[in-house]
Design a protein around this motif. Structure first.
Motif, PDB file in Angstrom:
ATOM      1  N   GLU A 148       0.829  -1.208   0.000  1.00 30.81           N
ATOM      2  CA  GLU A 148       0.000   0.000   0.000  1.00 30.81           C
ATOM      3  C   GLU A 148       0.859   1.251   0.000  1.00 30.81           C
ATOM      4  N   SER A 151      -1.149   5.446   2.944  1.00 28.55           N
ATOM      5  CA  SER A 151      -1.282   5.170   4.374  1.00 28.55           C
ATOM      6  C   SER A 151      -2.275   6.100   5.050  1.00 28.55           C
ATOM      7  N   THR A 154      -5.749   3.827   3.814  1.00 29.78           N
ATOM      8  CA  THR A 154      -5.831   2.372   3.688  1.00 29.78           C
ATOM      9  C   THR A 154      -6.224   1.743   5.013  1.00 29.78           C
ATOM     10  N   GLN A 155      -5.565   2.135   6.087  1.00 27.58           N
ATOM     11  CA  GLN A 155      -5.807   1.522   7.387  1.00 27.58           C
ATOM     12  C   GLN A 155      -7.205   1.857   7.914  1.00 27.58           C
ATOM     13  N   SER A 176       4.052  -1.496   3.401  1.00 23.22           N
ATOM     14  CA  SER A 176       3.654  -0.106   3.255  1.00 23.22           C
ATOM     15  C   SER A 176       4.839   0.717   2.776  1.00 23.22           C
ATOM     16  N   SER A 178       5.113   3.688   3.516  1.00 25.29           N
ATOM     17  CA  SER A 178       5.378   4.611   4.618  1.00 25.29           C
ATOM     18  C   SER A 178       6.376   3.940   5.554  1.00 25.29           C
ATOM     19  N   ILE A 181       6.006   3.270   9.470  1.00 22.91           N
ATOM     20  CA  ILE A 181       4.868   2.506   9.976  1.00 22.91           C
ATOM     21  C   ILE A 181       5.334   1.529  11.060  1.00 22.91           C
ATOM     22  N   TRP A 195       2.055  -4.784   9.113  1.00 22.53           N
ATOM     23  CA  TRP A 195       2.697  -4.024   8.047  1.00 22.53           C
ATOM     24  C   TRP A 195       4.207  -3.975   8.239  1.00 22.53           C
ATOM     25  N   CYS A 315       4.206   9.613   8.818  1.00 21.98           N
ATOM     26  CA  CYS A 315       4.289   8.238   8.320  1.00 21.98           C
ATOM     27  C   CYS A 315       5.597   7.920   7.611  1.00 21.98           C
TER      28      CYS A 315
END
Length: 410
Positions: A148, A151, A154-155, A176, A178, A181, A195, A315
């Motif tokens: 993904e 961020s 998505t979560q 992720s 990011s 994370i 993640w 992030c």
């Protein structure tokens, strides 16, 4: 601009274990040059490592095919199929893509007649941004990674939408873009999935350094959507988009001069207000991946804000668009999302947190431009080279422990 790169496809089988990999992405339904580069670089990068890679896309079960000529989004993939066929031919992967049209229950594309065999023998599936459903035929692939790059949103979707959560649970590994994370300094809402950080891949041979002729017309540019979807609220916190970040910087041209250009889309873009403040505006150059690339290469540097949600969550996400500027030898001045925790800044990459830092960053780029251009490419080579980022990603997936694959049930 023909981009056939046969040297990218040389099989480096001595340095990697050759895997059959399916990349699920978004090109046919979103036939725009800037959007196509992200999944395309996964496919090109994996091929350059010697893997047996295929790009597959699914129509999903709702009208999702955008046609920029007709200005419509419906179920007709005709434009997108022509777009995909053209770009895969141009990068030397013309026989390695297919599209499943759920509305007609048919497979289309150059390897459509091989889908059964590809499914039965694939080692790994990479679902880029989770924009494709994992149909029953993909579930036989032993390793299925969700990657993904949006961020927070998505979560929150996984937390609040049971259908999205069920689809996520069909994967065996979770990554992720990011990079903060899971760390203490990052406040991405916890959706319960394990993640792991990964990094956007840039195929450096496809993004060569291009000379810039410095003159008074040189612009700091970016390509952006003003609002791509609504802001979200979770646990009393509002998570916004680039539009929500922009207000603090709207007067920037008054401080640095007429050097800022936005290639911006979105029906809610306040074009008159932006123009009155000194921003130069143009339509995004997204007809093909090559027009998008040419726009970046003719820019002096990038200036861009980040999505408000990325900023307040710290992030650590760094956009693939900005990494493409760096690969082209173009410095970037970008709003801090926490990426300075893992990416060096101050040379080639300038991070800002407020208007004064943005002004100082632009002045620094202008004062030592050639120095920052060289630093930009060096950072791309060290941090975003697809050969490095994808090798690490695959190693992490294939060495995943049973614990890392114990994702939550729906």
């Amino acid at each position: 601009m023909k981009q056939t790169l046969p040297h990218l496809l040389q099989k480096n089988v001595d340095s990697v274990s050759r895997l059959r990999i399916v990349v699920l992405g978004y090109i046919v339904r979103g036939p725009l040059g800037g959007m196509a580069w992200h999944p395309l670089q996964y496919v090109m990068g994996l091929a350059s490592l010697g893997h047996d890679v295929y790009f597959i896309e699914d129509s999903d079960d709702y009208p999702s095919c955008y046609d920029p000529v007709r200005g419509l989004t419906d179920t007709d993939p005709t434009y997108g199929l022509q777009f995909a066929n053209s770009i895969f031919e141009q990068v030397g992967l013309g026989d390695r893509w297919a599209y499943y049209d759920a509305h007609t229950n048919s497979w289309l594309g150059s390897c459509a007649d091989r889908i059964g065999e590809i499914c039965a023998t694939a080692d790994l599936l990479l679902n880029i941004n989770g924009v494709n459903p994992v149909r029953s035929w993909w579930e036989q692939i032993p390793e299925r990674a969700l990657i993904e790059g949006d961020s927070v949103f998505t979560q929150i979707r996984h937390i609040t939408d049971p259908v999205a959560r069920k689809q996520a649970c069909q994967h065996t590994a979770f990554f992720s873009c990011s990079e903060n994370i899971g760390l203490a300094q990052c406040s991405i809402p916890d959706d319960g999935f394990p993640w792991q950080p990964t990094r956007v891949p840039i195929v450096l041979d496809a993004w060569p350094v291009t000379p810039f002729v410095s003159d008074s017309q040189g612009k700091f540019t970016t390509v952006m959507q003003w609002e791509s979807y609504p802001a979200r609220e979770y646990n009393g916190i509002s998570y916004g988009l680039k539009a929500d970040s922009f207000a603090s910087y709207i007067n920037l041209p008054e401080r640095v001069g007429s050097i800022l250009e936005l290639a911006v889309s979105g029906a809610k873009t306040p074009s008159n207000l932006l123009a009155s403040k000194g921003w130069e505006l143009r339509e995004p150059p997204t007809q093909t991946p090559w027009t998008y690339q040419q726009y970046i290469q003719q820019s002096k540097a990038e200036f861009s804000v980040a999505k408000h949600a990325f900023v307040i969550s710290n992030c650590g996400l760094f956009y693939d668009r900005s990494a493409s500027y760096l690969a082209s030898g173009r410095p970037v001045v970008v709003q801090e999302t926490g990426f300075s925790d893992w990416l060096p800044t101050g040379e080639g990459v300038m991070a800002f947190r407020n208007l004064e830092e943005a002004i100082a960053s632009i002045e620094e780029i202008n004062s030592r431009y050639e120095f920052h251009c060289k630093a930009a490419r060096a950072i791309a080579e060290e941090y975003f080279d697809a050969r490095k980022t994808l090798s690490r990603l695959i190693e992490c997936i294939m060495n995943s422990t049973a614990e890392s694959r114990n994702h939550p049930s729906s």
